[in-house]
Design an enzyme around this catalytic site. Structure first.
Site, PDB file in Angstrom:
ATOM      1  N   ASP A 173      11.084  -6.843  -0.258  1.00 39.11           N
ATOM      2  CA  ASP A 173       9.683  -6.693   0.136  1.00 39.11           C
ATOM      3  C   ASP A 173       9.024  -5.671  -0.781  1.00 39.11           C
ATOM      4  O   ASP A 173       9.706  -4.825  -1.376  1.00 39.11           O
ATOM      5  CB  ASP A 173       9.571  -6.257   1.604  1.00 39.11           C
ATOM      6  CG  ASP A 173      10.378  -5.003   1.898  1.00 39.11           C
ATOM      7  OD1 ASP A 173       9.988  -3.912   1.442  1.00 39.11           O
ATOM      8  OD2 ASP A 173      11.423  -5.117   2.582  1.00 39.11           O
ATOM      9  N   ASP A 175      12.674  16.860  -9.755  1.00 38.35           N
ATOM     10  CA  ASP A 175      13.365  15.877 -10.595  1.00 38.35           C
ATOM     11  C   ASP A 175      14.754  16.373 -10.985  1.00 38.35           C
ATOM     12  O   ASP A 175      15.754  15.669 -10.833  1.00 38.35           O
ATOM     13  CB  ASP A 175      12.549  15.580 -11.856  1.00 38.35           C
ATOM     14  CG  ASP A 175      11.273  14.821 -11.566  1.00 38.35           C
ATOM     15  OD1 ASP A 175      11.147  14.288 -10.442  1.00 38.35           O
ATOM     16  OD2 ASP A 175      10.401  14.765 -12.451  1.00 38.35           O
ATOM     17  N   SER A 207       8.613  10.569  -6.246  1.00 42.57           N
ATOM     18  CA  SER A 207       9.098  11.391  -7.354  1.00 42.57           C
ATOM     19  C   SER A 207      10.491  11.927  -7.062  1.00 42.57           C
ATOM     20  O   SER A 207      11.253  12.220  -7.987  1.00 42.57           O
ATOM     21  CB  SER A 207       8.152  12.565  -7.602  1.00 42.57           C
ATOM     22  OG  SER A 207       6.984  12.134  -8.258  1.00 42.57           O
ATOM     23  N   GLU A 225       7.051  19.362  -9.669  1.00 41.58           N
ATOM     24  CA  GLU A 225       7.478  18.026 -10.105  1.00 41.58           C
ATOM     25  C   GLU A 225       8.765  18.103 -10.915  1.00 41.58           C
ATOM     26  O   GLU A 225       9.741  17.395 -10.645  1.00 41.58           O
ATOM     27  CB  GLU A 225       6.378  17.353 -10.925  1.00 41.58           C
ATOM     28  CG  GLU A 225       6.777  16.029 -11.531  1.00 41.58           C
ATOM     29  CD  GLU A 225       7.063  14.966 -10.483  1.00 41.58           C
ATOM     30  OE1 GLU A 225       8.217  14.494 -10.430  1.00 41.58           O
ATOM     31  OE2 GLU A 225       6.152  14.641  -9.703  1.00 41.58           O
ATOM     32  N   ASP A 254      19.549  -3.150   3.486  1.00 49.74           N
ATOM     33  CA  ASP A 254      18.211  -3.730   3.606  1.00 49.74           C
ATOM     34  C   ASP A 254      17.376  -2.895   4.572  1.00 49.74           C
ATOM     35  O   ASP A 254      17.836  -2.522   5.657  1.00 49.74           O
ATOM     36  CB  ASP A 254      18.340  -5.172   4.113  1.00 49.74           C
ATOM     37  CG  ASP A 254      17.069  -5.974   3.923  1.00 49.74           C
ATOM     38  OD1 ASP A 254      16.115  -5.437   3.322  1.00 49.74           O
ATOM     39  OD2 ASP A 254      17.033  -7.130   4.369  1.00 49.74           O
ATOM     40  N   ILE A 255      16.148  -2.604   4.190  1.00 49.51           N
ATOM     41  CA  ILE A 255      15.216  -1.851   5.043  1.00 49.51           C
ATOM     42  C   ILE A 255      14.227  -2.850   5.639  1.00 49.51           C
ATOM     43  O   ILE A 255      13.551  -3.571   4.893  1.00 49.51           O
ATOM     44  CB  ILE A 255      14.470  -0.764   4.241  1.00 49.51           C
ATOM     45  CG1 ILE A 255      15.465   0.118   3.490  1.00 49.51           C
ATOM     46  CG2 ILE A 255      13.588   0.062   5.173  1.00 49.51           C
ATOM     47  CD1 ILE A 255      16.468   0.814   4.353  1.00 49.51           C
ATOM     48  N   GLY A 282      15.406  -8.910   3.509  1.00 49.42           N
ATOM     49  CA  GLY A 282      15.311  -9.345   2.126  1.00 49.42           C
ATOM     50  C   GLY A 282      14.391  -8.434   1.346  1.00 49.42           C
ATOM     51  O   GLY A 282      13.997  -7.352   1.797  1.00 49.42           O
TER      52      GLY A 282
END
EC number: 3.4.14.10
Length: 582
Positions: free
Chosen positions: A564, A305, A501, A301, A543-544, A562
């Site tokens: 979501d 990062d 993450s 982790e 936009d996805i 838009g």
């Protein structure tokens, strides 16, 4: 005449006596008149009691006090974060924030009188969290039980084996309920789970459902990259041509918990392979709450990062905050980190957090108080990026004790004063990663900056999932980034990971680049992003419109044109975002 004079004198004496008695009551109310502040009906799921903690166990208690000006810090946050406002980016100092959140004098009098009544030494009490929280240092569990009418016990997580000291209920004198927002650690089992890296489903050979539930076009082929390297990310998000130039003025912070440490050696190996010009990348470690940094035992982790934040923002200085406390964990790790960072005169302009906890494990009071701490960061000019989680709309069946199903968003994403990052995969086009956490908070109402975007989504959604989520709640995520198939180095070996993450530090790196340019041109940093993001800033995102985030044994929400609750406003494009700032 003499009769009336006697009545008048008696009236003065009576008034004086009653006034003194009232003052006495105000300063010394009946401390045994206690009422429950918060409690659970049962021990939270997956936790079991091991009985009383070991003799001599002590905890640091945080008592959050109601500010004299209740909404002042949030009002100030929106003033400095709203483009076009006269105070836009006119950030406050630590001292100015303390003034905004200061409790009423009578609040301090009452609480100090209560603590004195219970024998809490004044030398163990300090003000923290920017000016409205009292910290009681090293209170014995026995004394905490008496003070709060609690029953602190040692709890063990059934699956992970980790232990934590908490109580399932606590009380306060009735006279303090209006003055005290919450006490921590008490009933909130704020213990982030260990990282569970995800494997996204291959969306190229399955149908993607629309929000109406009808099958959408089956995707027959899609451009993929394997692995998702730093150079690819810089190309995809259009930041490869920009090099930070502020010579240390701009800083990026990474938050770590649970003894998760990054390795300088692994960072070097990662950079030498994937970004050779950044082979000398390094970071500073700040140890908090007694933590002892151990680079010889890195965690995946912490490594993901630091490696991806560095990959996007090199050579910007990076600080890794390593927050300790246990085992058994007697502290509240979120409050410990927030205490430290808010007490600093200088804070990194951008902070990335890739830890989260399901909202239903928290008391509403604790969540609101913690969220207000993030507002204090925003009003001081800090952009906080947090991951949305890897459980879609919720883990398992999402069934509550009463047999009903409720979607489960995560903290700190539920907080309206942070920017939440979901996950995507593939490219040309990018689609939602199937695990991307998203949904609506039960604790926080929809902020005004989301009103138009979220309302449009809900109109398209219609009655689907009605009653399973809070349609008037804060929607998450806000934005998204790549989260599938990212290589990292761990203990000298290369592995691949997937999860939001990774998405949070990727976006944090891009925001840090924007802050670098702003500082270089004599401007203030972006600070709290969302009012800008949902306005002009949205033009800087792709936009996805494909993919979904299943969970709770359901198909989940779908990505549409838009905003979501899967990928938010979309994925960043650095130069387009820079154009909006220009």
């Amino acid at each position: 005449m003499r009769y009336y004079r006697c009545i008048f004198v008696l009236s003065i004496l009576t008034t004086g006596l009653l006034g003194g008695f009232a003052k006495h009551l105000r300063l010394s109310p009946p401390w045994d008149d206690t009422h429950i502040k918060h409690s659970w009906n049962a021990v939270p799921k997956n936790w079991e009691s091991l009985g009383h903690p070991p003799s001599g166990t002590a905890i640091d208690l945080y008592i959050a006090l109601k500010p004299q000006r209740e909404n002042a810090v949030v009002d100030a946050l929106y003033e400095v974060s709203e483009p076009g406002h006269p105070r836009y980016r006119a950030y406050l100092t630590k001292e100015q924030v303390a003034d905004l959140v200061a409790p009423r004098p009578e609040t301090l009098e009452l609480v100090n009188s209560w603590l004195e009544h219970h024998g809490i030494s004044s030398s163990s009490i300090s003000m923290t969290h920017g000016g409205n929280t009292l910290m009681l240092k090293a209170v014995s569990v026995t004394q905490a039980d008496t003070l709060l009418g609690a029953s602190y016990q040692l709890y063990r997580h059934i699956e992970r084996g980790e232990t934590i000291v908490r109580t399932v209920g606590y009380s306060l004198p009735m006279a303090l309920h209006w003055h005290v927002l919450t006490v921590a650690p008490t009933t909130s089992f704020v213990f982030p789970p260990r990282t569970q890296w995800q494997t996204a489903q291959n969306r190229s050979d399955r149908a993607v459902k629309s929000t109406s539930g009808e099958p959408a076009t089956v995707l027959s082929s899609r451009a993929k990259v394997n692995p998702v390297t730093p150079s690819f990310l810089r190309w995809l998000y259009d930041s490869e041509a920009y090099t930070p130039n502020t010579h240390g003025e701009n800083v990026l912070g990474i938050v770590g918990f649970l003894g998760h440490y990054p390795s300088p050696a692994d960072l070097g190996a990662f950079m030498r392979k994937y970004l050779s010009e950044a082979g000398d990348a390094t970071f500073t470690v700040v140890e908090i709450n007694g933590e002892k940094y151990d680079p010889t035992h890195p965690h995946d982790e912490a490594n993901v990062d630091i490696q991806y934040a560095e990959a996007m923002a090199y050579p910007t200085p990076h600080i890794f905050y390593s927050t300790g406390g246990g085992p058994p964990r007697t502290d509240d790790i979120w409050m410990s980190w927030l205490k430290y960072i808010l007490d600093q005169e200088n804070i990194p302009q951008t902070i990335s957090i890739s830890y989260n906890i399901l909202e239903h494990f928290l008391s509403r009071e604790w969540a609101i108080n913690a969220c207000n701490q993030f507002a204090k960061l925003g009003v001081r000019g800090v952009s906080v990026l947090v991951s949305s989680g890897n459980k879609g709309i919720g883990p398992g069946t999402c069934m509550r004790d009463d047999g009903t199903v409720r979607f489960k968003p995560s903290f700190p994403g539920i907080c309206p004063y942070v920017t939440v990052v979901g996950g995507t995969t593939d490219f040309e086009p990018e689609v939602a990663a199937s695990f991307s956490g998203g949904g609506f908070s039960d604790y926080f109402k929809r902020p005004t900056y989301q009103e138009e975007a979220v309302s449009t989504f809900l109109q398209d959604l219609g009655n689907r999932y009605q009653g399973l989520y809070n349609a008037s709640g804060r929607g998450i995520p806000d934005i998204a980034a790549q989260a599938v198939g990212l290589p990292i180095f761990l203990n000298g070996n290369e592995i691949k990971v997937s999860g939001t993450s990774a998405a949070a530090p990727i976006v944090a790196g891009i925001i840090s680049l924007l802050n670098d340019w702003l500082i270089l041109t004599g401007q203030g940093p972006l600070g709290f992003l969302n009012p800008w993001l949902y306005g002009r800033g949205s033009r800087g995102f792709t936009d996805i419109t494909e993919g979904s985030n299943p969970g709770c044994n359901l198909d989940g929400f779908s990505a549409i044109a838009g905003w979501d609750p899967v990928t938010g406003l979309g994925t960043p494009r650095f130069r387009k975002m820079l154009e909006q700032l220009l």
